[in-house]
Design a protein around this motif. Structure first.
Motif, PDB file in Angstrom:
ATOM      1  N   HIS A 135       7.172 -34.625 -29.266  1.00 47.31           N
ATOM      2  CA  HIS A 135       6.518 -33.237 -30.191  1.00 47.31           C
ATOM      3  C   HIS A 135       5.177 -33.854 -30.544  1.00 47.31           C
ATOM      4  CE1 HIS A 135       6.082 -30.347 -32.899  1.00 47.31           C
ATOM      5  NE2 HIS A 135       6.063 -31.124 -33.725  1.00 47.31           N
ATOM      6  N   ASP A 136       4.367 -33.094 -30.469  1.00 50.87           N
ATOM      7  CA  ASP A 136       2.967 -33.415 -30.771  1.00 50.87           C
ATOM      8  C   ASP A 136       2.418 -32.571 -31.918  1.00 50.87           C
ATOM      9  OD1 ASP A 136       0.410 -34.485 -31.220  1.00 50.87           O
ATOM     10  OD2 ASP A 136      -0.205 -33.964 -29.017  1.00 50.87           O
ATOM     11  N   PRO A 137       2.428 -33.086 -33.187  1.00 48.01           N
ATOM     12  CA  PRO A 137       2.028 -32.394 -34.332  1.00 48.01           C
ATOM     13  C   PRO A 137       0.430 -32.154 -34.228  1.00 48.01           C
ATOM     14  CG  PRO A 137       2.371 -34.381 -35.082  1.00 48.01           C
ATOM     15  CD  PRO A 137       2.986 -34.137 -33.563  1.00 48.01           C
ATOM     16  N   TYR A 138      -0.333 -32.954 -33.364  1.00 48.99           N
ATOM     17  CA  TYR A 138      -1.676 -32.859 -33.306  1.00 48.99           C
ATOM     18  C   TYR A 138      -2.167 -32.675 -31.850  1.00 48.99           C
ATOM     19  CZ  TYR A 138      -1.198 -35.543 -37.827  1.00 48.99           C
ATOM     20  OH  TYR A 138      -0.787 -35.807 -39.003  1.00 48.99           O
ATOM     21  N   PRO A 139      -1.748 -31.519 -31.185  1.00 50.64           N
ATOM     22  CA  PRO A 139      -1.904 -30.834 -29.928  1.00 50.64           C
ATOM     23  C   PRO A 139      -3.418 -31.122 -29.340  1.00 50.64           C
ATOM     24  CG  PRO A 139      -1.371 -29.221 -31.201  1.00 50.64           C
ATOM     25  CD  PRO A 139      -1.183 -30.324 -32.111  1.00 50.64           C
ATOM     26  N   SER A 140      -3.365 -31.053 -28.228  1.00 50.15           N
ATOM     27  CA  SER A 140      -4.935 -30.960 -27.649  1.00 50.15           C
ATOM     28  C   SER A 140      -5.277 -29.467 -27.703  1.00 50.15           C
ATOM     29  CB  SER A 140      -4.438 -31.278 -26.112  1.00 50.15           C
ATOM     30  OG  SER A 140      -5.869 -30.942 -25.429  1.00 50.15           O
TER      31      SER A 140
ATOM     32  N   GLU B  54      -5.459 -42.257 -31.595  1.00 50.13           N
ATOM     33  CA  GLU B  54      -6.148 -40.925 -31.721  1.00 50.13           C
ATOM     34  C   GLU B  54      -6.714 -40.615 -33.244  1.00 50.13           C
ATOM     35  OE1 GLU B  54      -2.970 -37.140 -31.345  1.00 50.13           O
ATOM     36  OE2 GLU B  54      -2.419 -39.051 -30.205  1.00 50.13           O
ATOM     37  N   HIS B  55      -6.033 -41.022 -34.194  1.00 45.96           N
ATOM     38  CA  HIS B  55      -6.553 -40.685 -35.787  1.00 45.96           C
ATOM     39  C   HIS B  55      -7.462 -41.593 -36.132  1.00 45.96           C
ATOM     40  CE1 HIS B  55      -2.055 -38.955 -36.079  1.00 45.96           C
ATOM     41  NE2 HIS B  55      -2.986 -38.204 -35.550  1.00 45.96           N
ATOM     42  N   SER B  56      -8.007 -42.538 -35.055  1.00 43.17           N
ATOM     43  CA  SER B  56      -9.332 -43.380 -35.259  1.00 43.17           C
ATOM     44  C   SER B  56     -10.302 -42.904 -34.447  1.00 43.17           C
ATOM     45  CB  SER B  56      -8.939 -44.802 -35.022  1.00 43.17           C
ATOM     46  OG  SER B  56      -8.227 -45.421 -36.471  1.00 43.17           O
ATOM     47  N   VAL B  57     -10.144 -42.201 -33.431  1.00 41.57           N
ATOM     48  CA  VAL B  57     -11.057 -41.884 -32.405  1.00 41.57           C
ATOM     49  C   VAL B  57     -12.279 -40.972 -33.099  1.00 41.57           C
ATOM     50  CG1 VAL B  57     -11.676 -40.451 -30.260  1.00 41.57           C
ATOM     51  CG2 VAL B  57      -9.539 -41.990 -30.410  1.00 41.57           C
TER      52      VAL B  57
ATOM     53  N   TYR C 211     -11.293 -35.341 -31.470  1.00 38.59           N
ATOM     54  CA  TYR C 211     -10.608 -35.897 -30.581  1.00 38.59           C
ATOM     55  C   TYR C 211      -9.681 -34.841 -29.825  1.00 38.59           C
ATOM     56  CZ  TYR C 211      -6.089 -36.132 -32.729  1.00 38.59           C
ATOM     57  OH  TYR C 211      -4.671 -36.160 -33.447  1.00 38.59           O
ATOM     58  N   GLN C 212      -9.196 -33.822 -30.452  1.00 43.15           N
ATOM     59  CA  GLN C 212      -8.205 -32.933 -29.948  1.00 43.15           C
ATOM     60  C   GLN C 212      -8.882 -32.274 -28.828  1.00 43.15           C
ATOM     61  OE1 GLN C 212      -7.188 -32.200 -33.998  1.00 43.15           O
ATOM     62  NE2 GLN C 212      -5.182 -31.688 -33.381  1.00 43.15           N
ATOM     63  N   GLY C 213     -10.190 -31.924 -28.930  1.00 44.53           N
ATOM     64  CA  GLY C 213     -11.013 -31.382 -27.915  1.00 44.53           C
ATOM     65  C   GLY C 213     -11.215 -32.102 -26.860  1.00 44.53           C
ATOM     66  N   MET C 214     -10.879 -33.455 -26.827  1.00 40.63           N
ATOM     67  CA  MET C 214     -11.004 -34.315 -25.680  1.00 40.63           C
ATOM     68  C   MET C 214      -9.501 -34.726 -25.151  1.00 40.63           C
ATOM     69  SD  MET C 214     -13.769 -37.128 -27.109  1.00 40.63           S
ATOM     70  CE  MET C 214     -14.046 -37.894 -25.589  1.00 40.63           C
ATOM     71  N   LYS C 215      -8.571 -34.539 -25.806  1.00 39.47           N
ATOM     72  CA  LYS C 215      -7.069 -34.887 -25.398  1.00 39.47           C
ATOM     73  C   LYS C 215      -6.577 -34.127 -24.307  1.00 39.47           C
ATOM     74  CE  LYS C 215      -2.930 -35.661 -28.247  1.00 39.47           C
ATOM     75  NZ  LYS C 215      -2.274 -35.572 -29.672  1.00 39.47           N
ATOM     76  N   PHE C 216      -6.236 -35.157 -23.384  1.00 40.84           N
ATOM     77  CA  PHE C 216      -5.764 -34.683 -21.926  1.00 40.84           C
ATOM     78  C   PHE C 216      -4.352 -33.984 -22.444  1.00 40.84           C
ATOM     79  CE2 PHE C 216      -5.934 -35.962 -17.572  1.00 40.84           C
ATOM     80  CZ  PHE C 216      -4.602 -35.141 -17.077  1.00 40.84           C
ATOM     81  N   PRO C 217      -4.399 -32.514 -21.942  1.00 38.63           N
ATOM     82  CA  PRO C 217      -3.059 -31.909 -22.357  1.00 38.63           C
ATOM     83  C   PRO C 217      -1.831 -32.255 -21.675  1.00 38.63           C
ATOM     84  CG  PRO C 217      -5.046 -30.436 -21.635  1.00 38.63           C
ATOM     85  CD  PRO C 217      -5.267 -31.711 -21.255  1.00 38.63           C
ATOM     86  N   ASP C 218      -1.073 -32.519 -22.655  1.00 35.47           N
ATOM     87  CA  ASP C 218       0.473 -32.972 -22.267  1.00 35.47           C
ATOM     88  C   ASP C 218       0.581 -34.476 -21.477  1.00 35.47           C
ATOM     89  OD1 ASP C 218       1.505 -30.403 -23.203  1.00 35.47           O
ATOM     90  OD2 ASP C 218       1.016 -29.511 -21.203  1.00 35.47           O
ATOM     91  N   ALA C 219      -0.482 -35.225 -21.885  1.00 31.05           N
ATOM     92  CA  ALA C 219      -0.371 -36.645 -21.143  1.00 31.05           C
ATOM     93  C   ALA C 219       0.659 -37.267 -22.094  1.00 31.05           C
ATOM     94  CB  ALA C 219      -1.578 -37.239 -21.201  1.00 31.05           C
ATOM     95  N   PRO C 220       1.499 -38.453 -21.486  1.00 35.33           N
ATOM     96  CA  PRO C 220       2.152 -39.134 -22.166  1.00 35.33           C
ATOM     97  C   PRO C 220       1.430 -40.027 -23.113  1.00 35.33           C
ATOM     98  CG  PRO C 220       3.098 -39.094 -19.943  1.00 35.33           C
ATOM     99  CD  PRO C 220       1.614 -38.576 -19.988  1.00 35.33           C
TER     100      PRO C 220
END
Length: 488
Positions: A33-38, A137-140, A183-192
């Motif tokens: 579960h991702d509370p910070y989704p892409s 991701e919270h440091s990117v 960073y969420q705008g860069m986050k690969f959707p649904d990548a583990p």
């Protein structure tokens, strides 16, 4: 009626989506579960046909005088004599090469950005040997100019990991290499997620004077203690002892808890949610892929035994200068080895390296050799790092063709990062992450002329408007930037 290229795309896309749904359905989800989704959205762009190039598909195939058709963010078709769809852009690929976008499995861009000031040093949470609760991701910092330089080198996706100070450093994140404000705008959707672990000298050095661990046996005891806690955490929440099918796996148990009336406890009255144990339990379950910084062959075998003890799988060993000594075991266990071409000797555990390391790891059946950077400079020329491996292998009597070597930069890292169903090769239905090179990418003279992410031209060496510049760099002089394609 669908046009032929549109029908091909629809059919291929349907297969990919069906496969992705099947994989997601099979993969445990309690700790995913991702509370910070892409929030990533592909850039809308017209269809593109690259015509008459040498194409390395990433599947082991090399096609001469071939075409690559991209539309709606996907690879539609790869072959010869493809028709140009109405409204599509035609790119002359004569004398040029096309490959999948490069994927760097081991990067610290954004968490150790350039400029490398102390205020920007956000990659190691050196407050305890096990800091599995933290997420890289919270440091990117998405304005890191290194992302732009990497894109100019053909990098379309990358895994950002915590540093290697700790036994267990926290979660890594996979990014699409596109300009973004968050960073969420860069986050690969649904990548583990990846879980970063480290063995050997680094945690010993950092914690030897902080109460330990101070030895390699202390390191292993630390891993075991952490995973014992995680196994107990799973058991308390109905997922231990092989229970991998309970309803709690559909959603995290904390999502089912009545926290308002239950004091933050789960529905069974167990203790509150623990961020550290979430991550470790996710690794045991396979929600989170394990990546281990490890140099020596003996330590890699110990870590494989640790994985067997607690029922998780090592996705990849990173750095592994002695991986050549256990190439057969790595292949047998399905574990990838993400390696440098020739870094060695900078500390004792890195002393027994050889320049044929990657070539030897690549030889067994089911092998998974990867060229990685771990460097804001090396990430700009990963194609040349692979070329060095090919050259040293040739001197040792091992001939490696370009169509084989490209997999070290594309298909294999995608496999280890859990995104191979969607990117890493030029196959119909996959993301149109593509690089057009001015020639053989394994040449010292090679330059990425155009880089596409999901079919959008995000870099063009001949078009300054397609050379993104970090807001941090605006107003600063960078002589020759356009001429070098932004690779400084």
């Amino acid at each position: 009626m669908l046009r032929p290229h549109t029908a091909a795309l629809a059919a291929a896309l349907g297969l990919v989506l069906a496969g992705a749904a099947h994989a997601q359905g099979d993969r445990p989800s309690s700790f995913a579960h991702d509370p910070y989704p892409s929030t990533y959205e592909r850039i809308a762009s017209p269809a593109v046909l690259i015509h008459g190039a040498t194409v390395l598909t990433g599947t082991g195939e090399r096609l001469e005088g071939a075409d690559v058709l991209m539309a709606d963010g996907r690879i539609v078709q790869v072959g010869r004599g493809l028709s140009l769809p109405a409204g599509a852009t035609r790119i002359d690929g004569s004398g040029k090469w096309v490959t999948p976008g490069i994927i760097d499995i081991h990067s610290h861009l954004g968490v150790y950005p350039s400029p490398g000031t102390r205020s920007h040093s956000d990659g190691n949470e050196m407050t305890a040997p096990v800091t599995a609760a933290v997420w890289a991701e919270h440091s990117v910092w998405p304005q890191d100019p290194g992302f732009d330089a990497a894109r100019a080198g053909g990098v379309t996706s990358l895994q950002i990991l915590p540093g290697s100070a700790n036994l267990i450093g926290g979660r890594g994140v996979t990014l699409k290499n596109v300009p973004a404000v968050s960073y969420q705008g860069m986050k690969f959707p649904d990548a583990p997620w990846g879980l970063k672990m480290a063995c050997g000298e680094n945690p010993k050095r950092v914690y030897g004077e902080k109460g330990g661990p101070a030895t390699r046996m202390g390191n292993v005891a630390g891993y075991r203690a952490a995973f014992i806690d995680a196994a107990e955490y799973l058991k308390k929440n109905g997922q231990g002892d092989g229970d991998k099918t309970g309803a709690s796996r559909k959603r995290g148990w904390w999502q089912s808890a009545d926290s308002a009336g239950n004091g933050g406890k789960d529905k069974n009255g167990n203790g509150k949610r623990d961020l550290k144990l979430d991550t470790l339990a996710g690794a045991i379950n396979g929600d989170i892929l394990v990546h281990i910084h490890c140099y020596r062959a003996d330590e890699m075998t110990t870590m494989l035994d640790l994985a067997d003890e607690f029922g998780f799988k090592v996705a990849a060993f990173h750095h592994g200068v002695e991986a050549y000594k256990i190439a057969d075991r790595l292949a047998a266990s399905g574990t990838c080895a993400a390696l440098w071409a020739d870094w060695w000797g900078f500390k004792m555990e890195a002393f027994d390296g050889i320049q044929e390391n990657i070539a030897i790891v690549d030889r067994p059946a089911n092998s998974c050799a990867i060229v990685h950077s771990d460097s804001d400079e090396g990430i700009q020329r990963l194609n040349q790092e692979a070329a060095k491996v090919m050259a040293h292998a040739r001197l040792a009597g091992i001939e490696i063709a370009p169509e084989r070597a490209i997999g070290w930069l594309t298909a294999n890292p995608a496999r280890a990062m859990g995104i191979a169903a969607r990117t890493g090769t030029l196959e119909a239905g996959k993301m149109a992450d593509v690089v057009l090179w001015n020639g053989n990418p394994f040449s010292v003279y090679a330059k990425a002329e155009q880089v596409y992410v999901d079919g959008a031209r995000v870099f063009d060496i001949n078009d300054p408007s397609r050379q993104a510049t970090s807001d941090f760099m605006l107003g600063q002089s960078a002589p020759g930037r356009a001429a070098t394609g932004g690779v400084l």
